[in-house]
Structure formats: structure tokens, C-alpha cells
Design an enzyme around this catalytic site. Structure first.
Site: not given
Length: 342
Positions: A10, A125, A127, A162, A171, A272, A274
Site C-alpha cells: 500500500g 506502513t 499501520d 447522533r 488490520r 484518505i 494514505r
């Protein structure tokens, strides 16, 4: 020396900063020649190249994505893939590779290095789940993008009374959800590392409404409820064996609306996180990684990955970065939990 450079997996902000640093120092300080391999491991596999010199890396520091392109190609899943890579590298006169990527890209680099291909790795990454390095570039930018989105969502959630469920990437590791949720003042943060009780989440949401504020729930795409499964967009596996995640935010919003009687909406930030220009932190970190990577290549120190330890850039064995994912420890989650329901 002729050196190949590729970016795999990615995309994320900061990739171009690494490419720029590797090429500029490699040419200016060492007199090396470079070739760019296009679209990740597909480049050396199929001989897809593009020129890569000083002229090609001018002006790319603030650009997101990667000028070399990317893919999730796994040469070890293709018949004769390794042999094709070796043959194409020999044909191009490439002496070494700088592979910039995450778990999967550097996993391939580790195996190729063991098979005699000279490889140096740079960890990438959003992540932040690669082991042996405190941070990966791309993470800081992704967290800031998610935080800014949460900041904006607070006002619209309160205007309409709301619940807003914000689904972010992650992940197996919830670093983005944890950092963005804390920085953005979320009321609940749900991570892949710990199954959540949807009834407890509904209790936190109800408490938030009782003080006349609207709740924000941040959930990583890999989070899942007690005795539940991860939400999947598709059962189909990519070449590295990953399923496509997505949908946990929508499922959770529906559950919360039913349990609390309050309207709930979902915002999926997705890619968005990335895209776009890298933060200052990521530009500097990526540049430092690139400078250290070309030093390692020049010195013949192959099979290594660049890593951030404290404030220093060090070299560690590639396998140390890819052998096991770096997930959020339970202690870090418990530190944050004191804010929930307040």
C-alpha cells in the site's frame, strides 16, 4: 555500482522522500547509478523499469504516493518468480536493491536476500506495525488525517445529537485508532488486539448523551466483537493471503442505534489516510531512512532494515522487522481506557 529501487504494498506519504534521499546521496556522495523498478516486485519480476536520477527526484519531497508505482505482487507465488527476478537484475546490471515497503514487501526482500540477492530494506506502513522500529513513516501523517476528521465530526455529531462511528485502517494492529482516538478526544476506541463487548460500548455511548454531548467511536477495520468475526468486504485472498476488510463501522453503528435508540452514522476514512502530502515528521524520518539505506548499500551491509530507535537510525536484520507484527500492548490500551465513558 548500479542500484535498483522499488516501492511495494500500500502506498503512503513519505515514499518519495525515501527515493529522493537514496538517489541524491547515492549519486552525489558515492557516484552510484540508479534504476527505478515500477509497481513493486512486479518491476524486477517483469523487467519494468524507469530512469531514476537527480532530475527524476527533484520536487518530489512533498508528494504523496510513489513515483515508482506499487503493487501487491508476490514473486514467491509465481512459478519461476525468483529466477525471473535474478535474470532481470542481471540483465539490467543491478548489483543491489533498496526495497521500500511493509510486512509483505520486506518479507519478500528477506527471502530474496537469503537466496543471494543483495537487498536493503526501508520500513513503510501507516499501520506502524513493523517490529524492530519505534515508528514507520506514513503513520504520523495517517494519524493526523484521522485526528482532523474526528475534530470535524465532533461538531456535526453534537448538532444532530447522533453517534458517529469512525472506521480507520488497522488490520492486525490498532496504532492509528489508538493515537487518533486519543488525540481527537474519542469516547470509545476499539482495536484488533482486544475483542469488544458491544453492550459495554452502548453503555459508554448512553453516558455521553446523558451529559448532552454526542459520542465519537473510533474503530479499527480489524476490530471485532466478543466471539465474533472480522467484517469482510470479500473472502478473496490477495497474493500474500490477506482478505479485504471493511464493514465493522457500519455493523457497529447499526448495533448502537438499536441498543441506544439514538441515531448513529458511520464515516469510513479508508484511503484518505494514505493519500496526500506527508507531515514534517514523516518527511524527515523517510529522508533519514533513505540516507542510512544508501550508506548500507555502499558498505555492502545487505540483509538489513533501517529502524528508528529513540532518535537514532540503526540497522537491524530484515527478519527482525518482519518476523512478528508489532501490536498495541494491553497496558497501552488500559492507559487510554480511563477516558472512556467520560
Amino acid at each position: 555500482m548500479r542500484i535498483g529501487v522499488l516501492t511495494g504494498g500500500g502506498d503512503c506519504p513519505g515514499l518519495n522522500a525515501v527515493i529522493r534521499a537514496v538517489v541524491r546521496k547515492g549519486v552525489a556522495a558515492y557516484g552510484h547509478e540508479f534504476v527505478g523498478f515500477r509497481d513493486g516486485w512486479k518491476g524486477p519480476l517483469e523487467g519494468l523499469t524507469k530512469p531514476l536520477g537527480i532530475a527524476e527526484v527533484r520536487g518530489i519531497l512533498p508528494r504523496g504516493g510513489t513515483i515508482l508505482g506499487s503493487s501487491r505482487t508476490n514473486p514467491f507465488k509465481i512459478d519461476g518468480g525468483v529466477e525471473k527476478i535474478k535474470a532481470n537484475l542481471a540483465e539490467q546490471g543491478v548489483d543491489a536493491l533498496v526495497a521500500i515497503g511493509g510486512e509483505d514487501t520486506l518479507g519478500v526482500a528477506t527471502k530474496l536476500n537469503d537466496l543471494g540477492v543483495n537487498v536493503v530494506g526501508v520500513p513503510k506502513t501507516i499501520d506502524n506495525d513493523l517490529n524492530a522500529t519505534d515508528f514507520t513513516f506514513g503513520f504520523d501523517t495517517a494519524v493526523n488525517i484521522a485526528m482532523e476528521a474526528i475534530d470535524r465530526l465532533h461538531t456535526t455529531a453534537e448538532s444532530h445529537h447522533r453517534t458517529l462511528v469512525v472506521e480507520v485502517m488497522g488490520r492486525h494492529a490498532g496504532w492509528i485508532a489508538l493515537h487518533a482516538g486519543l488525540a481527537g478526544g474519542a469516547n470509545v476506541i476499539l482495536l484488533p488486539e482486544r475483542e469488544f463487548d458491544v453492550d459495554q460500548v452502548a453503555t459508554y455511548v448512553t453516558k455521553r448523551f446523558q451529559v448532552e454531548y454526542a459520542p465519537i467511536v473510533v474503530v479499527a477495520e480489524g476490530a471485532h466483537p466478543l466471539a465474533g468475526q472480522m467484517a469482510l468486504q470479500s473472502q478473496e485472498l490477495d497474493s500474500f493471503g490477506h482478505v479485504r476488510l471493511g464493514g465493522i463501522g457500519q455493523w457497529l453503528a447499526e448495533q448502537l442505534e438499536a441498543k441506544t435508540g439514538k441515531e448513529a452514522r458511520t464515516v469510513v476514512l479508508g484511503h484518505i489516510q494514505r493519500g496526500g502530502t506527508p507531515s514534517a515528521f514523516d518527511r524527515v524520518l523517510a529522508t533519514r531512512f533513505g540516507l542510512q539505506a544508501i550508506d548500507a548499500v555502499h558498505e555492502g551491509d545487505f540483509g538489513k532494515m533501517m529502524a528508528l530507535r529513540g532518535t537514532d537510525i540503526v540497522r537491524v536484520p530484515l527478519i527482525d522487522g518482519t518476523g512478528e507484527l508489532k501490536t498495541v500492548p494491553l497496558s497501552r490500551y488500559e492507559e487510554a481506557e480511563v477516558f472512556f465513558g467520560s
